[in-house]
Motif scaffolding. Sequence first.
Motif, PDB file in Angstrom:
ATOM      1  N   GLY A   1       5.270  -0.493  -3.034  1.00  0.00           N
ATOM      2  CA  GLY A   1       6.394  -1.397  -2.815  1.00  0.00           C
ATOM      3  C   GLY A   1       7.180  -1.005  -1.579  1.00  0.00           C
ATOM      4  N   MET A   2       7.356   0.301  -1.407  1.00  0.00           N
ATOM      5  CA  MET A   2       8.093   0.791  -0.246  1.00  0.00           C
ATOM      6  C   MET A   2       7.288   0.565   1.039  1.00  0.00           C
ATOM      7  N   LEU A   3       6.005   0.887   1.001  1.00  0.00           N
ATOM      8  CA  LEU A   3       5.178   0.725   2.199  1.00  0.00           C
ATOM      9  C   LEU A   3       5.070  -0.744   2.605  1.00  0.00           C
ATOM     10  N   HIS A   4       5.069  -1.636   1.615  1.00  0.00           N
ATOM     11  CA  HIS A   4       4.984  -3.064   1.928  1.00  0.00           C
ATOM     12  C   HIS A   4       6.236  -3.571   2.617  1.00  0.00           C
ATOM     13  N   GLY A   5       7.318  -2.835   2.459  1.00  0.00           N
ATOM     14  CA  GLY A   5       8.554  -3.247   3.111  1.00  0.00           C
ATOM     15  C   GLY A   5       8.636  -2.816   4.564  1.00  0.00           C
ATOM     16  N   THR A   6       7.658  -2.057   5.033  1.00  0.00           N
ATOM     17  CA  THR A   6       7.694  -1.569   6.411  1.00  0.00           C
ATOM     18  C   THR A   6       6.996  -2.557   7.349  1.00  0.00           C
ATOM     19  N   HIS A   7       7.032  -2.258   8.635  1.00  0.00           N
ATOM     20  CA  HIS A   7       6.375  -3.116   9.612  1.00  0.00           C
ATOM     21  C   HIS A   7       4.976  -2.616   9.949  1.00  0.00           C
ATOM     22  N   ALA A   8       4.504  -1.623   9.215  1.00  0.00           N
ATOM     23  CA  ALA A   8       3.199  -1.038   9.539  1.00  0.00           C
ATOM     24  C   ALA A   8       2.081  -2.064   9.375  1.00  0.00           C
ATOM     25  N   ARG A   9       1.035  -1.917  10.186  1.00  0.00           N
ATOM     26  CA  ARG A   9      -0.156  -2.762  10.046  1.00  0.00           C
ATOM     27  C   ARG A   9      -1.067  -2.133   8.999  1.00  0.00           C
ATOM     28  N   TRP A  10      -1.751  -2.966   8.221  1.00  0.00           N
ATOM     29  CA  TRP A  10      -2.561  -2.477   7.111  1.00  0.00           C
ATOM     30  C   TRP A  10      -4.049  -2.672   7.359  1.00  0.00           C
ATOM     31  N   MET A  11      -4.813  -1.670   6.980  1.00  0.00           N
ATOM     32  CA  MET A  11      -6.266  -1.808   6.891  1.00  0.00           C
ATOM     33  C   MET A  11      -6.654  -1.295   5.505  1.00  0.00           C
ATOM     34  N   ASN A  12      -6.742  -2.134   4.503  1.00  0.00           N
ATOM     35  CA  ASN A  12      -6.351  -3.532   4.390  1.00  0.00           C
ATOM     36  C   ASN A  12      -5.134  -3.615   3.474  1.00  0.00           C
TER      37      ASN A  12
END
Lengths: 325, 325
Positions: free
Chosen positions: B99-110
């Motif tokens: 939940g916290m990581l999803h709130g960041t602007h980081a790009r995801w793989m995947n």
Amino acid sequence: MTVLILTSEQDVTADMVVAELNDADVPVVRLDPADLPGGVALSGEYVHGTFRGHLSAGGRLVSTSGLRSVWVRRPGVPAARVAEPSAWLTEESSQALYGMLHGTHARWMNRPDAARRARRKPWQLRLAQRSGLPVPATLITTFPQAAREFAERFPDLVVKPVSGTHPQEPPRAIPTTRVAPDADFTAVAFGPTLLQRRIAKLADIRLTAVGDRLLAARKPAVPDADDVDVRFAPPSGPWQPADVPPRIAAAVRAYLHQAELAYGAFDFVEDADGIWWFLECNQSGQFGFVELDTGQPIARTIAQWLARHGPGPESRPAGPVRVTP
Amino acid sequence: MTVLILTSEQDVTADMVVAELNDADVPVVRLDPADLPGGVALSGEYVHGTFRGHLSAGGRLVSTSGLRSVWVRRPGVPAARVAEPSAWLTEESSQALYGMLHGTHARWMNRPDAARRARRKPWQLRLAQRSGLPVPATLITTFPQAAREFAERFPDLVVKPVSGTHPQEPPRAIPTTRVAPDADFTAVAFGPTLLQRRIAKLADIRLTAVGDRLLAARKPAVPDADDVDVRFAPPSGPWQPADVPPRIAAAVRAYLHQAELAYGAFDFVEDADGIWWFLECNQSGQFGFVELDTGQPIARTIAQWLARHGPGPESRPAGPVRVTP
């Protein structure tokens, strides 16, 4: 064009919506994924670039191309009612059913992947902030020192589960509780803990969003500061319809749009200044108790959303992907 | 700006990518969610409309605003290594971390929700069709009669699990197998069954997609029609680099874009006419064996994608939502 409702057999909330759809002569197929395979059967064929799918339940056969919408209410676990249940058969059946339905053009309330993401509380808090909703100062931490410093800055705190779920089996609700002024935060290291500034509340607000329709209800708080959780507080009279402030309405719509949700039950608390503080958005929240108290036509609004033709703004574009070779 | 890698301790594939990132002087934090809470700690604060988060692992502290990308490789189950594991603590820890990581602007793989959706085989088949990839005629059904009729139209069939997963614990791969001409399809009623026209193949193709980079490898098939599954066939020489036909490249990119995936391992079979037939896309497929055989720089390509600054085309817009009051 048919409305598909995925829910368990005993579901009076679904009954209310089905009654509305029946009144409007909208065809409905209601099934429980727990009955697949068995009482529910399916078939999907991918041939020459096209897809043809069928579902059968309760003696009715429906083509997936004839589905206008899918309401994911309280579906059972796929393959839960077979003679020898297994995690594997559940996965096979789940993929077959949801994988096939995701390939259709039907509108979802709510899409399972959007619903899953929307359940994450920290994600909700961040999205609420970005959407312009007031969020009480909150800390989620496994650092005891961070908890101590937060409690110094915000001495009046409540604690609640991060997930909003319950540690017990069978599930039991944990009330949100106040944090004692001399609390020892050492145990924070053993599990993520959510601390939130307590809002001195005049009322609880439940805002039910169905597509673009917003229906809010208000219930005055009992003046006892220790009962912070409305579910466990002594009765304080029925829910009353409430007007939604325009800024809140815009922010709630922004939230739902970004979350890709067609339905959401928002919980707010109202403070002495009339500010609505966001607590959470439950993408599958109950609405029967609000409708009963307020007379607001929530079931009918859901039925109307489900009955509408054409893809809604909430649904992912499902048309062919353009390929430029 | 740091690259965050979520994976288990023993992961030589991740080691390959970490080595590339180290060579390029890109800061990396690698952690296993199974170590949260414990070796991994986190804290996230939502105050006055802003969010500040921190992660700590292996004695390193990183700010979530300093994350450029997150690679979800083979993460363990959150809270799996605590003294008394429970489904509840796993859910709490999972929500807190993701939940916290999803709130960041980081790009995801995947992104986990895109990854979850992308695992559904029927959804893959439909998306492949729409993206313009050739898909062998396929039926997924619990109707024995539908299976019989399909077998009459397509007499040369293979059968495989819908989910691609395995019914046994510990997991055991089930080879894709040919369907005998006199097969009895009665048992189809007891579990969704995937039947697919067998492609008489000259070669297996593995196409590894990393962002927009496509790296394909080809392995000639052994001329024994009964060995339809490359994982169980006798060795037929190493994988060789292969050129990607432009139409396939465009279709694969359309697939990844629609699926919101930054990484995908596509399996095709090549027939006598040179057509690549789509079998599946594994969003977390291994690539080490291909890199070893072909010398293609897959690990370096992944490292470059992870090291890139700015939000990628695959990541969901994470900026503030515009609210018009």
